[in-house]
Motif scaffolding. Structure first.
Motif, short mmCIF file in Angstrom:
data_model
loop_
_atom_site.label_atom_id
_atom_site.label_comp_id
_atom_site.label_asym_id
_atom_site.label_seq_id
_atom_site.Cartn_x
_atom_site.Cartn_y
_atom_site.Cartn_z
N LEU A 24 0.83 -1.20 0.00
CA LEU A 24 0.00 0.00 0.00
C LEU A 24 0.86 1.25 0.00
CD1 LEU A 24 -2.91 -0.66 2.52
CD2 LEU A 24 -3.07 -0.44 0.05
N LYS A 25 0.49 2.18 -0.85
CA LYS A 25 1.13 3.50 -0.86
C LYS A 25 0.12 4.47 -0.25
CE LYS A 25 3.90 2.48 -4.89
NZ LYS A 25 4.55 3.02 -6.06
N HIS A 26 0.62 5.55 0.33
CA HIS A 26 -0.27 6.48 1.02
C HIS A 26 0.01 7.92 0.60
CE1 HIS A 26 -1.22 3.16 3.75
NE2 HIS A 26 0.08 2.94 3.81
N ILE A 27 -1.06 8.66 0.44
CA ILE A 27 -0.98 10.11 0.24
C ILE A 27 -1.75 10.72 1.39
CG2 ILE A 27 -1.54 12.05 -1.25
CD1 ILE A 27 -1.59 10.00 -3.62
N THR A 28 -1.06 11.47 2.24
CA THR A 28 -1.67 12.03 3.44
C THR A 28 -1.60 13.55 3.39
OG1 THR A 28 -1.00 10.10 4.71
CG2 THR A 28 -1.61 12.06 5.96
N LYS A 29 -2.71 14.19 3.70
CA LYS A 29 -2.79 15.65 3.75
C LYS A 29 -3.51 16.04 5.04
CE LYS A 29 -1.28 16.25 -0.51
NZ LYS A 29 -0.04 16.84 -0.84
N GLU A 30 -3.13 17.18 5.59
CA GLU A 30 -3.81 17.72 6.76
C GLU A 30 -4.16 19.18 6.49
OE1 GLU A 30 -1.64 17.18 10.40
OE2 GLU A 30 -1.72 14.99 10.23
N LEU A 31 -5.34 19.58 6.93
CA LEU A 31 -5.80 20.94 6.73
C LEU A 31 -6.46 21.43 8.01
CD1 LEU A 31 -6.15 23.23 4.62
CD2 LEU A 31 -8.39 22.24 4.11
N GLU A 32 -5.96 22.53 8.56
CA GLU A 32 -6.54 23.10 9.77
C GLU A 32 -7.77 23.91 9.41
OE1 GLU A 32 -5.32 25.97 13.50
OE2 GLU A 32 -3.73 24.90 12.42
N VAL A 33 -8.81 23.76 10.22
CA VAL A 33 -10.09 24.41 9.99
C VAL A 33 -10.51 25.15 11.25
CG1 VAL A 33 -12.52 24.02 9.40
CG2 VAL A 33 -10.76 22.58 8.37
N ASN A 34 -10.93 26.39 11.10
CA ASN A 34 -11.41 27.19 12.23
C ASN A 34 -12.90 26.93 12.45
OD1 ASN A 34 -8.93 28.45 12.88
ND2 ASN A 34 -9.20 29.78 11.12
N ALA A 35 -13.18 25.71 12.87
CA ALA A 35 -14.54 25.29 13.20
C ALA A 35 -14.41 24.11 14.16
CB ALA A 35 -15.31 24.87 11.94
N PRO A 36 -15.39 23.93 15.03
CA PRO A 36 -15.32 22.80 15.98
C PRO A 36 -15.30 21.45 15.26
CG PRO A 36 -17.02 24.37 16.63
CD PRO A 36 -16.56 24.77 15.25
N ALA A 37 -14.60 20.51 15.85
CA ALA A 37 -14.50 19.17 15.27
C ALA A 37 -15.87 18.51 15.14
CB ALA A 37 -13.58 18.30 16.13
N CYS A 38 -16.77 18.79 16.09
CA CYS A 38 -18.10 18.16 16.02
C CYS A 38 -18.86 18.63 14.78
CB CYS A 38 -18.89 18.42 17.30
SG CYS A 38 -19.18 20.16 17.67
N GLU A 39 -18.68 19.90 14.38
CA GLU A 39 -19.35 20.39 13.18
C GLU A 39 -18.73 19.80 11.91
OE1 GLU A 39 -19.74 24.66 13.05
OE2 GLU A 39 -20.51 24.72 15.11
N ALA A 40 -17.40 19.69 11.90
CA ALA A 40 -16.74 19.07 10.75
C ALA A 40 -17.16 17.62 10.63
CB ALA A 40 -15.22 19.18 10.89
N TRP A 41 -17.22 16.92 11.75
CA TRP A 41 -17.61 15.50 11.72
C TRP A 41 -19.04 15.36 11.22
CZ3 TRP A 41 -16.08 11.09 10.68
CH2 TRP A 41 -16.81 9.94 11.00
N GLU A 42 -19.92 16.24 11.62
CA GLU A 42 -21.31 16.16 11.15
C GLU A 42 -21.37 16.27 9.63
OE1 GLU A 42 -25.05 15.13 11.43
OE2 GLU A 42 -23.67 15.16 13.12
N LEU A 43 -20.53 17.12 9.04
CA LEU A 43 -20.48 17.25 7.59
C LEU A 43 -19.94 15.98 6.94
CD1 LEU A 43 -20.69 19.03 5.01
CD2 LEU A 43 -18.34 19.76 5.49
N ALA A 159 -9.03 19.40 -2.98
CA ALA A 159 -10.16 20.25 -3.36
C ALA A 159 -11.37 19.98 -2.45
CB ALA A 159 -10.53 20.02 -4.82
N ILE A 160 -11.58 18.73 -2.10
CA ILE A 160 -12.70 18.37 -1.22
C ILE A 160 -12.51 18.98 0.16
CG2 ILE A 160 -13.81 16.44 -0.02
CD1 ILE A 160 -13.20 14.76 -2.59
N THR A 161 -11.31 18.81 0.74
CA THR A 161 -11.08 19.35 2.09
C THR A 161 -11.09 20.88 2.08
OG1 THR A 161 -8.68 19.05 1.85
CG2 THR A 161 -9.89 17.31 3.01
N GLN A 162 -10.58 21.48 1.02
CA GLN A 162 -10.60 22.96 0.94
C GLN A 162 -12.04 23.46 0.85
OE1 GLN A 162 -7.95 25.04 1.35
NE2 GLN A 162 -9.47 26.67 1.37
N ALA A 163 -12.87 22.80 0.06
CA ALA A 163 -14.28 23.20 -0.06
C ALA A 163 -15.00 23.02 1.28
CB ALA A 163 -14.98 22.38 -1.14
N SER A 164 -14.69 21.95 1.98
CA SER A 164 -15.33 21.74 3.28
C SER A 164 -14.84 22.75 4.31
CB SER A 164 -15.14 20.31 3.78
OG SER A 164 -13.79 20.01 3.99
#
Length: 172
Positions: A24-43, A159-164
């Motif tokens: 398995l190969k992996h591509i990992t990205k992290e993006l900080e968001v100024n919103a609570p984790a519970c709201e991000a998880w709900e999305l 693009a997905i994480t940036q839009a979210s």
């Protein structure tokens, strides 16, 4: 702890689908968001992200839920323009405790041109009361006969994480 869970999940899933975890190969990205984790998880935890993708990514023509209600076992097909190519995935993990969602690619994307396995995982990591990190991991394995071509997934994770991120920060 979450990093360990992700690695264990990928190894176990790879064994389940018959792929050696070292392949398995992996591509990992992290993006900080100024919103609570519970709201991000709900999305992310249900079909909210799928609906957002259609509205925010210009190359997505539509998405269809082929099976399920947004929980584990849900199968979603995304059709892209131009060319009407598509990608179909099945939600395999939705863990409300760890805020982890994973999907196994069924057809399309790199599965159509040399990959034997494609797993997309999102981890929502609480950073503070009002911020979180969206961690995306794309894991894939290449079929032996395609190794020289080195196919890579084209899933638009950034693009997905940036839009979210934009959606969550605007609505926070």
């Amino acid at each position: 702890m979450l990093k360990q869970f992700s690695l264990v999940f990928c190894v176990l899933f790879a064994c389940y689908v018959g792929v050696n975890s070292r392949e398995l190969k992996h591509i990992t990205k992290e993006l900080e968001v100024n919103a609570p984790a519970c709201e991000a998880w709900e999305l992310y935890r249900n079909l909210g992200l799928i609906n957002l993708i259609v509205r925010k990514l210009p190359n997505v023509q539509n998405t269809q839920v082929l099976e399920g209600d947004g929980g584990v076992g849900t199968v979603v097909k995304t059709t892209f323009v131009p060319g009407n190519s598509s990608y179909t995935e099945e939600f395999t993990v939705i863990d409300d405790q760890k805020r982890v969602k994973a999907a196994k690619g069924l057809e399309g994307d790199c599965l159509a041109f040399g990959c034997s396995v494609l797993i997309v995982e999102f981890d929502i990591i609480e950073k503070s009361q009002n911020s979180c990190i969206i961690k995306s991991i794309v894991s894939y394995a290449i079929k032996k006969e395609f190794e020289a071509k080195d196919p890579k997934p084209t899933v638009q994770i950034e693009a997905i994480t940036q839009a979210s991120k934009e959606y969550l920060e605007r609505n926070n």
